[in-house]
Design a protein around this motif. Structure first.
Motif, mmCIF file in Angstrom:
data_model
loop_
_atom_site.group_PDB
_atom_site.id
_atom_site.type_symbol
_atom_site.label_atom_id
_atom_site.label_comp_id
_atom_site.label_asym_id
_atom_site.label_seq_id
_atom_site.Cartn_x
_atom_site.Cartn_y
_atom_site.Cartn_z
ATOM 1 N N THR A 1 0.834 -1.197 0.000
ATOM 2 C CA THR A 1 0.000 0.000 0.000
ATOM 3 C C THR A 1 0.875 1.256 0.000
ATOM 4 O O THR A 1 1.912 1.285 0.658
ATOM 5 C CB THR A 1 -0.926 0.039 1.225
ATOM 6 N N THR A 2 0.445 2.266 -0.738
ATOM 7 C CA THR A 2 1.143 3.549 -0.789
ATOM 8 C C THR A 2 0.142 4.677 -0.551
ATOM 9 O O THR A 2 -0.855 4.782 -1.261
ATOM 10 C CB THR A 2 1.823 3.744 -2.159
ATOM 11 N N HIS A 3 0.398 5.507 0.456
ATOM 12 C CA HIS A 3 -0.429 6.684 0.756
ATOM 13 C C HIS A 3 -1.916 6.343 0.724
ATOM 14 O O HIS A 3 -2.704 6.966 0.003
ATOM 15 C CB HIS A 3 -0.118 7.814 -0.223
ATOM 16 N N SER A 4 -2.286 5.365 1.525
ATOM 17 C CA SER A 4 -3.662 4.888 1.515
ATOM 18 C C SER A 4 -4.218 4.786 2.929
ATOM 19 O O SER A 4 -3.484 4.869 3.912
ATOM 20 C CB SER A 4 -3.749 3.522 0.816
ATOM 21 N N SER A 5 -5.527 4.588 3.002
ATOM 22 C CA SER A 5 -6.224 4.604 4.277
ATOM 23 C C SER A 5 -6.573 3.200 4.751
ATOM 24 O O SER A 5 -5.716 2.477 5.223
ATOM 25 C CB SER A 5 -7.480 5.476 4.156
ATOM 26 N N THR A 6 -7.811 2.752 4.587
ATOM 27 C CA THR A 6 -8.290 1.550 5.262
ATOM 28 C C THR A 6 -8.665 0.450 4.272
ATOM 29 O O THR A 6 -9.339 0.707 3.273
ATOM 30 C CB THR A 6 -9.522 1.891 6.123
ATOM 31 N N PHE A 7 -8.240 -0.786 4.587
ATOM 32 C CA PHE A 7 -8.564 -1.958 3.782
ATOM 33 C C PHE A 7 -8.994 -3.096 4.692
ATOM 34 O O PHE A 7 -8.523 -3.218 5.828
ATOM 35 C CB PHE A 7 -7.355 -2.422 2.959
ATOM 36 N N THR A 8 -9.842 -3.948 4.163
ATOM 37 C CA THR A 8 -10.169 -5.212 4.814
ATOM 38 C C THR A 8 -9.974 -6.340 3.818
ATOM 39 O O THR A 8 -10.501 -6.288 2.698
ATOM 40 C CB THR A 8 -11.631 -5.228 5.320
ATOM 41 N N LEU A 9 -9.193 -7.348 4.205
ATOM 42 C CA LEU A 9 -9.016 -8.562 3.415
ATOM 43 C C LEU A 9 -9.992 -9.585 3.969
ATOM 44 O O LEU A 9 -9.866 -10.015 5.126
ATOM 45 C CB LEU A 9 -7.588 -9.082 3.506
ATOM 46 N N ARG A 10 -10.961 -9.971 3.174
ATOM 47 C CA ARG A 10 -12.007 -10.892 3.617
ATOM 48 C C ARG A 10 -11.932 -12.166 2.793
ATOM 49 O O ARG A 10 -12.139 -12.150 1.583
ATOM 50 C CB ARG A 10 -13.368 -10.236 3.478
ATOM 51 N N GLY A 11 -11.615 -13.271 3.472
ATOM 52 C CA GLY A 11 -11.457 -14.531 2.762
ATOM 53 C C GLY A 11 -10.152 -14.556 1.990
ATOM 54 O O GLY A 11 -9.352 -13.627 2.021
ATOM 55 N N GLY A 12 -9.919 -15.628 1.270
ATOM 56 C CA GLY A 12 -8.707 -15.753 0.466
ATOM 57 C C GLY A 12 -7.483 -16.026 1.317
ATOM 58 O O GLY A 12 -7.557 -16.207 2.540
ATOM 59 N N SER A 13 -6.309 -16.030 0.672
ATOM 60 C CA SER A 13 -5.058 -16.279 1.387
ATOM 61 C C SER A 13 -3.880 -15.792 0.566
ATOM 62 O O SER A 13 -3.973 -15.609 -0.646
ATOM 63 C CB SER A 13 -4.894 -17.774 1.688
ATOM 64 N N MET A 14 -2.761 -15.573 1.279
ATOM 65 C CA MET A 14 -1.479 -15.288 0.649
ATOM 66 C C MET A 14 -0.499 -16.345 1.136
ATOM 67 O O MET A 14 -0.360 -16.554 2.349
ATOM 68 C CB MET A 14 -0.980 -13.890 1.035
ATOM 69 N N ARG A 15 0.180 -16.981 0.206
ATOM 70 C CA ARG A 15 1.051 -18.096 0.569
ATOM 71 C C ARG A 15 2.390 -17.993 -0.147
ATOM 72 O O ARG A 15 2.444 -17.768 -1.366
ATOM 73 C CB ARG A 15 0.375 -19.413 0.194
ATOM 74 N N GLY B 1 11.793 -20.739 3.799
ATOM 75 C CA GLY B 1 12.845 -19.802 4.184
ATOM 76 C C GLY B 1 12.882 -18.545 3.349
ATOM 77 O O GLY B 1 13.930 -17.896 3.237
ATOM 78 N N ASN B 2 11.746 -18.153 2.757
ATOM 79 C CA ASN B 2 11.714 -16.988 1.869
ATOM 80 C C ASN B 2 11.808 -15.688 2.670
ATOM 81 O O ASN B 2 11.791 -15.689 3.907
ATOM 82 C CB ASN B 2 10.449 -17.007 1.009
ATOM 83 N N ALA B 3 11.907 -14.564 1.934
ATOM 84 C CA ALA B 3 11.969 -13.230 2.542
ATOM 85 C C ALA B 3 10.733 -12.407 2.209
ATOM 86 O O ALA B 3 10.769 -11.177 2.224
ATOM 87 C CB ALA B 3 13.224 -12.509 2.061
ATOM 88 N N ILE B 4 9.616 -13.055 1.926
ATOM 89 C CA ILE B 4 8.393 -12.373 1.505
ATOM 90 C C ILE B 4 7.729 -11.671 2.690
ATOM 91 O O ILE B 4 7.682 -12.200 3.795
ATOM 92 C CB ILE B 4 7.415 -13.381 0.878
ATOM 93 N N VAL B 5 7.206 -10.459 2.423
ATOM 94 C CA VAL B 5 6.381 -9.730 3.387
ATOM 95 C C VAL B 5 4.931 -9.863 2.941
ATOM 96 O O VAL B 5 4.597 -9.545 1.798
ATOM 97 C CB VAL B 5 6.781 -8.248 3.465
ATOM 98 N N GLY B 6 4.073 -10.319 3.842
ATOM 99 C CA GLY B 6 2.674 -10.499 3.464
ATOM 100 C C GLY B 6 2.019 -9.189 3.060
ATOM 101 O O GLY B 6 1.505 -9.049 1.960
ATOM 102 N N ILE B 7 2.029 -8.200 3.966
ATOM 103 C CA ILE B 7 1.440 -6.883 3.707
ATOM 104 C C ILE B 7 2.474 -5.829 4.029
ATOM 105 O O ILE B 7 2.948 -5.743 5.172
ATOM 106 C CB ILE B 7 0.180 -6.645 4.558
ATOM 107 N N PHE B 8 2.845 -5.022 3.052
ATOM 108 C CA PHE B 8 3.831 -3.961 3.240
ATOM 109 C C PHE B 8 3.131 -2.612 3.116
ATOM 110 O O PHE B 8 2.445 -2.352 2.122
ATOM 111 C CB PHE B 8 4.954 -4.049 2.203
ATOM 112 N N CYS B 9 3.290 -1.767 4.128
ATOM 113 C CA CYS B 9 2.640 -0.450 4.135
ATOM 114 C C CYS B 9 3.689 0.639 3.962
ATOM 115 O O CYS B 9 4.614 0.752 4.768
ATOM 116 C CB CYS B 9 1.888 -0.226 5.443
ATOM 117 N N ASN B 10 3.524 1.437 2.922
ATOM 118 C CA ASN B 10 4.457 2.543 2.665
ATOM 119 C C ASN B 10 4.270 3.666 3.667
ATOM 120 O O ASN B 10 5.232 4.296 4.093
ATOM 121 C CB ASN B 10 4.253 3.050 1.234
ATOM 122 N N ASN B 11 3.026 3.941 4.045
ATOM 123 C CA ASN B 11 2.726 5.083 4.907
ATOM 124 C C ASN B 11 2.209 4.623 6.257
ATOM 125 O O ASN B 11 1.637 3.533 6.393
ATOM 126 C CB ASN B 11 1.668 5.981 4.259
ATOM 127 N N GLY B 12 2.360 5.460 7.267
ATOM 128 C CA GLY B 12 1.757 5.205 8.560
ATOM 129 C C GLY B 12 0.305 5.618 8.569
ATOM 130 O O GLY B 12 -0.209 6.197 7.610
#
Length: 317
Positions: free
Chosen positions: A265-279, A284-295
């Motif tokens: 996410t970049t310069h964004s507000s609110t999200f909801t992830l409903r259902g689904g998956s990230m795999r 031993g990978n270096a993957i980030v599930g959710i990366f936020c650019n902004n606070g």
């Protein structure tokens, strides 16, 4: 239809040919006295399929686009249904929703990435190219607006940037009005995005906000392969009156690379992830599930749906 190796626009910087009026030309009365003052090397809007400011509801269905040097199918200020197509090897974006006022669905399509694209994000060219030179990084679906239902699509392979992306920066689209095309929601016709947002904030009781799911959707999309980002979302503003914010529903993502992120996410507000998956598929990978650019971002999800990654949340999440 099968459209192969078609289109002239590439992922290089857009460089349009320009013409100007010239008093040195002596043409017959009624003819424009124009001459070329710059011979461009990469003309904008030369794509395999381009619905450009179309005033009729149109359909691109059951077709194949192979190896476009930039974008595959481009609805632009139009209402086009892009359904049940196969788009392979588009260097920029498989489907490019160009003008932020497109209302037709993007549904049931299959995108295959072949590693093309600049691999860069859109911020790098946004200001220098006045918002016109976008979606060059290597995407399956790239959207500038939120009025289209993007659902039941599958992306597979190697995408230079991301299989799915939204870039909803308000500046470029502030004066663009939704065209009056049959099938367009009556509430949207003739309004700019700013006018839509103003109506939701001031004419509704209680006030509400424009989100992905208000008129559009991001539902039941899947991706399997390698990329820098699985879902790239930028410039989503406040979601007052909508506690869940923008809904990402039943998004299934399987990353085969060692690194990258599931959602960025970049310069964004609110999200909801409903259902689904990230795999992550690689141990031993270096993957980030959710990366936020902004606070200041709120994002709601079930941690058990983010599987085998190095970090569930990273950046400023």
């Amino acid at each position: 239809a099968r459209i192969e190796e078609f289109g002239r626009t590439t992922i290089e910087l857009i460089d349009d040919t320009t013409i100007e009026e010239s008093s040195e030309l002596h043409f017959a009365e009624g003819l424009a006295h124009m001459s070329v003052v710059h011979q461009g090397t990469n003309q904008l809007a030369r794509y395999p399929f381009h619905a450009h400011h179309s005033s009729i509801e149109s359909y691109f269905q059951g077709s194949v686009i192979l190896n476009s040097p930039r974008n595959g199918c481009v609805p632009h200020n139009s209402r086009m249904h892009v359904t049940d197509n196969i788009i392979i090897g588009a260097a920029g974006s498989g489907v490019f929703l160009e003008g932020a006022v497109e209302t037709g669905p993007v549904e049931g399509n299959f995108f295959v990435g072949t590693g093309k694209g600049t691999r860069g994000g859109d911020d790098g060219r946004f200001s220098t190219q006045a918002g016109e030179d976008m979606g060059h990084g290597g995407f399956g679906v790239w959207a500038r607006g939120v009025y289209s239902k993007i659902q039941n699509n599958h992306a597979e392979g190697h995408f230079g940037r991301a299989p799915f992306a939204y870039f909803v920066h308000p500046s470029f689209v502030e004066h663009i009005r939704v065209p009056d095309v049959p099938g367009t929601p009556d509430f949207l016709v003739g309004k700019t995005r700013q006018e839509v947002a103003h109506a939701f904030a001031h004419d509704f009781d209680p006030p509400t906000s424009l989100t992905i799911q208000t008129f559009g959707a991001f539902v039941n999309n899947t991706a399997r392969g390698t990329w820098g980002i699985g879902l790239d979302v930028s410039y989503f503003g406040s979601t007052v009156g909508v506690p869940e914010g923008n809904l990402i529903e039943n998004f299934e993502l399987e990353a085969l690379a060692y690194s990258g992120s599931g959602m960025h996410t970049t310069h964004s507000s609110t999200f909801t992830l409903r259902g689904g998956s990230m795999r992550g598929a690689v141990e031993g990978n270096a993957i980030v599930g959710i990366f936020c650019n902004n606070g200041g971002l709120e994002i709601f999800y079930n941690e058990s749906d983010i599987i085998n990654v190095a970090l569930i949340r990273g950046g400023n999440c």
